[in-house]
Design a protein around this motif. Sequence first.
Motif, mmCIF file in Angstrom:
data_model
loop_
_atom_site.group_PDB
_atom_site.id
_atom_site.type_symbol
_atom_site.label_atom_id
_atom_site.label_comp_id
_atom_site.label_asym_id
_atom_site.label_seq_id
_atom_site.Cartn_x
_atom_site.Cartn_y
_atom_site.Cartn_z
ATOM 1 N N SER A 91 -11.769 2.601 -8.200
ATOM 2 C CA SER A 91 -11.738 3.369 -6.959
ATOM 3 C C SER A 91 -13.121 3.461 -6.327
ATOM 4 C CB SER A 91 -11.176 4.765 -7.211
ATOM 5 O OG SER A 91 -11.990 5.453 -8.115
ATOM 6 N N GLY A 92 -14.180 3.264 -7.132
ATOM 7 C CA GLY A 92 -15.535 3.237 -6.572
ATOM 8 C C GLY A 92 -15.705 2.064 -5.622
ATOM 9 N N CYS A 93 -15.165 0.907 -6.005
ATOM 10 C CA CYS A 93 -15.190 -0.265 -5.131
ATOM 11 C C CYS A 93 -14.431 0.043 -3.841
ATOM 12 C CB CYS A 93 -14.525 -1.460 -5.813
ATOM 13 S SG CYS A 93 -15.305 -1.979 -7.348
ATOM 14 N N ALA A 94 -13.270 0.686 -3.985
ATOM 15 C CA ALA A 94 -12.461 1.022 -2.811
ATOM 16 C C ALA A 94 -13.247 1.942 -1.876
ATOM 17 C CB ALA A 94 -11.155 1.676 -3.253
ATOM 18 N N ASP A 95 -13.957 2.920 -2.447
ATOM 19 C CA ASP A 95 -14.768 3.832 -1.628
ATOM 20 C C ASP A 95 -15.858 3.079 -0.878
ATOM 21 O OD1 ASP A 95 -13.340 6.009 -2.379
ATOM 22 O OD2 ASP A 95 -14.828 6.782 -3.805
ATOM 23 N N THR A 96 -16.525 2.156 -1.604
ATOM 24 C CA THR A 96 -17.607 1.372 -0.988
ATOM 25 C C THR A 96 -17.081 0.589 0.214
ATOM 26 O OG1 THR A 96 -18.642 1.116 -3.150
ATOM 27 C CG2 THR A 96 -19.326 -0.442 -1.437
ATOM 28 N N VAL A 110 -8.215 2.749 6.853
ATOM 29 C CA VAL A 110 -8.337 1.847 5.710
ATOM 30 C C VAL A 110 -7.471 2.343 4.557
ATOM 31 C CG1 VAL A 110 -9.938 0.730 4.105
ATOM 32 C CG2 VAL A 110 -10.742 1.420 6.378
ATOM 33 N N GLN A 111 -6.632 1.454 4.047
ATOM 34 C CA GLN A 111 -5.855 1.760 2.846
ATOM 35 C C GLN A 111 -6.162 0.682 1.823
ATOM 36 O OE1 GLN A 111 -1.940 1.753 4.798
ATOM 37 N NE2 GLN A 111 -1.592 3.720 3.836
ATOM 38 N N ILE A 112 -6.459 1.124 0.592
ATOM 39 C CA ILE A 112 -6.788 0.151 -0.445
ATOM 40 C C ILE A 112 -5.921 0.397 -1.671
ATOM 41 C CG2 ILE A 112 -8.604 -0.758 -1.946
ATOM 42 C CD1 ILE A 112 -10.608 -0.182 0.221
ATOM 43 N N ASP A 113 -5.279 -0.677 -2.118
ATOM 44 C CA ASP A 113 -4.510 -0.632 -3.358
ATOM 45 C C ASP A 113 -5.381 -1.265 -4.447
ATOM 46 O OD1 ASP A 113 -2.810 -1.266 -5.517
ATOM 47 O OD2 ASP A 113 -1.068 -1.326 -4.179
ATOM 48 N N ILE A 131 -5.698 -5.074 -2.827
ATOM 49 C CA ILE A 131 -5.357 -5.370 -1.436
ATOM 50 C C ILE A 131 -5.951 -4.306 -0.521
ATOM 51 C CG2 ILE A 131 -3.425 -5.387 0.218
ATOM 52 C CD1 ILE A 131 -1.821 -6.873 -1.934
ATOM 53 N N VAL A 132 -6.564 -4.767 0.557
ATOM 54 C CA VAL A 132 -7.130 -3.881 1.567
ATOM 55 C C VAL A 132 -6.310 -4.035 2.838
ATOM 56 C CG1 VAL A 132 -9.184 -3.362 2.960
ATOM 57 C CG2 VAL A 132 -9.450 -4.156 0.591
ATOM 58 N N ILE A 133 -5.820 -2.902 3.364
ATOM 59 C CA ILE A 133 -5.100 -2.921 4.636
ATOM 60 C C ILE A 133 -5.911 -2.117 5.636
ATOM 61 C CG2 ILE A 133 -2.984 -2.277 5.851
ATOM 62 C CD1 ILE A 133 -1.571 -2.545 3.068
ATOM 63 N N VAL A 134 -6.278 -2.759 6.727
ATOM 64 C CA VAL A 134 -7.121 -2.126 7.735
ATOM 65 C C VAL A 134 -6.388 -2.093 9.064
ATOM 66 C CG1 VAL A 134 -9.407 -2.076 8.792
ATOM 67 C CG2 VAL A 134 -9.099 -3.213 6.599
ATOM 68 N N GLU A 135 -6.246 -0.902 9.592
ATOM 69 C CA GLU A 135 -5.706 -0.740 10.944
ATOM 70 C C GLU A 135 -6.920 -0.681 11.856
ATOM 71 O OE1 GLU A 135 -2.623 -0.646 13.383
ATOM 72 O OE2 GLU A 135 -2.110 -0.079 11.330
ATOM 73 N N THR A 136 -7.107 -1.712 12.663
ATOM 74 C CA THR A 136 -8.387 -1.855 13.356
ATOM 75 C C THR A 136 -8.243 -2.567 14.693
ATOM 76 O OG1 THR A 136 -10.602 -2.813 13.168
ATOM 77 C CG2 THR A 136 -8.829 -4.039 12.116
ATOM 78 N N LYS A 137 -9.236 -2.346 15.545
ATOM 79 C CA LYS A 137 -9.335 -3.111 16.784
ATOM 80 C C LYS A 137 -10.286 -4.297 16.599
ATOM 81 C CE LYS A 137 -8.771 0.953 19.775
ATOM 82 N NZ LYS A 137 -9.299 1.998 18.866
ATOM 83 N N ALA A 138 -10.997 -4.301 15.481
ATOM 84 C CA ALA A 138 -11.948 -5.373 15.223
ATOM 85 C C ALA A 138 -11.201 -6.636 14.767
ATOM 86 C CB ALA A 138 -12.948 -4.939 14.162
ATOM 87 N N SER A 139 -11.892 -7.765 14.830
ATOM 88 C CA SER A 139 -11.263 -9.023 14.428
ATOM 89 C C SER A 139 -11.213 -9.134 12.908
ATOM 90 C CB SER A 139 -12.058 -10.201 14.991
ATOM 91 O OG SER A 139 -13.304 -10.283 14.339
ATOM 92 N N GLU A 140 -10.277 -9.934 12.434
ATOM 93 C CA GLU A 140 -10.169 -10.156 10.997
ATOM 94 C C GLU A 140 -11.475 -10.711 10.429
ATOM 95 O OE1 GLU A 140 -6.526 -11.946 9.727
ATOM 96 O OE2 GLU A 140 -7.401 -12.759 7.898
ATOM 97 N N LYS A 147 -6.714 -9.769 0.677
ATOM 98 C CA LYS A 147 -6.805 -9.740 -0.781
ATOM 99 C C LYS A 147 -8.290 -9.767 -1.147
ATOM 100 C CE LYS A 147 -5.018 -10.736 -5.034
ATOM 101 N NZ LYS A 147 -4.140 -9.839 -5.785
ATOM 102 N N VAL A 148 -8.717 -8.751 -1.911
ATOM 103 C CA VAL A 148 -10.127 -8.663 -2.314
ATOM 104 C C VAL A 148 -10.174 -8.573 -3.838
ATOM 105 C CG1 VAL A 148 -12.303 -7.412 -2.001
ATOM 106 C CG2 VAL A 148 -10.638 -7.481 -0.140
#
Length: 64
Positions: free
Chosen positions: A13-18, A32-35, A40-49, A6-7
Amino acid sequence: MAIQLKVPSIACSGCADTITKAIKNHESTANVQIDVEQKIVIVETKASEDSIKQVIASAGHTVE
Ligand SMILES: [Cu+2]
Protein backbone atom coordinates in the motif's frame (compact mmCIF):
# COMPACT_ATOMS: atom_id res chain seq x y z
CA MET A 1 -11.94 9.28 -19.08
CA ALA A 2 -10.87 6.30 -16.98
CA ILE A 3 -7.47 4.84 -17.74
CA GLN A 4 -6.55 1.40 -16.47
CA LEU A 5 -2.87 0.53 -16.21
CA LYS A 6 -1.03 -2.57 -15.06
CA VAL A 7 1.85 -1.58 -12.77
CA PRO A 8 3.72 -4.77 -11.82
CA SER A 9 6.12 -2.93 -9.52
CA ILE A 10 3.37 -2.24 -6.96
CA ALA A 11 4.24 -4.36 -3.91
CA CYS A 12 2.34 -2.79 -1.02
CA SER A 13 0.00 0.00 0.00
CA GLY A 14 3.04 2.29 0.37
CA CYS A 15 3.64 1.96 -3.37
CA ALA A 16 -0.04 2.73 -3.97
CA ASP A 17 0.25 5.87 -1.81
CA THR A 18 3.36 7.01 -3.69
CA ILE A 19 1.63 6.60 -7.05
CA THR A 20 -1.61 8.23 -5.86
CA LYS A 21 0.30 11.25 -4.53
CA ALA A 22 2.35 11.56 -7.71
CA ILE A 23 -0.76 11.55 -9.90
CA LYS A 24 -2.65 13.98 -7.67
CA ASN A 25 0.40 16.23 -7.62
CA HIS A 26 0.27 16.23 -11.41
CA GLU A 27 -3.51 16.70 -11.58
CA SER A 28 -5.24 17.50 -8.30
CA THR A 29 -8.72 16.57 -9.59
CA ALA A 30 -7.74 13.09 -10.76
CA ASN A 31 -9.49 10.19 -9.07
CA VAL A 32 -7.07 7.33 -8.40
CA GLN A 33 -7.97 3.78 -7.45
CA ILE A 34 -5.27 1.19 -6.94
CA ASP A 35 -5.69 -2.54 -6.51
CA VAL A 36 -2.47 -3.61 -4.78
CA GLU A 37 -3.11 -7.35 -5.17
CA GLN A 38 -3.90 -7.14 -8.88
CA LYS A 39 -1.28 -4.36 -9.37
CA ILE A 40 -3.78 -2.30 -11.32
CA VAL A 41 -4.09 1.48 -11.29
CA ILE A 42 -7.35 3.08 -12.43
CA VAL A 43 -7.21 6.82 -13.00
CA GLU A 44 -10.19 9.01 -13.74
CA THR A 45 -8.45 11.90 -15.43
CA LYS A 46 -8.47 14.59 -18.08
CA ALA A 47 -4.78 13.99 -18.70
CA SER A 48 -3.53 11.72 -21.48
CA GLU A 49 -2.63 8.11 -20.86
CA ASP A 50 0.96 8.86 -21.84
CA SER A 51 1.29 11.63 -19.28
CA ILE A 52 -0.10 9.40 -16.51
CA LYS A 53 2.37 6.67 -17.51
CA GLN A 54 5.17 9.23 -17.28
CA VAL A 55 4.04 10.35 -13.83
CA ILE A 56 3.99 6.75 -12.59
CA ALA A 57 7.42 6.10 -14.13
CA SER A 58 8.88 9.22 -12.52
CA ALA A 59 7.53 8.00 -9.16
CA GLY A 60 9.84 5.02 -9.62
CA HIS A 61 7.33 2.47 -10.89
CA THR A 62 7.13 0.44 -14.06
CA VAL A 63 4.01 0.52 -16.23
CA GLU A 64 3.48 -2.62 -18.26
CU1 LIG B 1 5.43 -0.74 -1.60
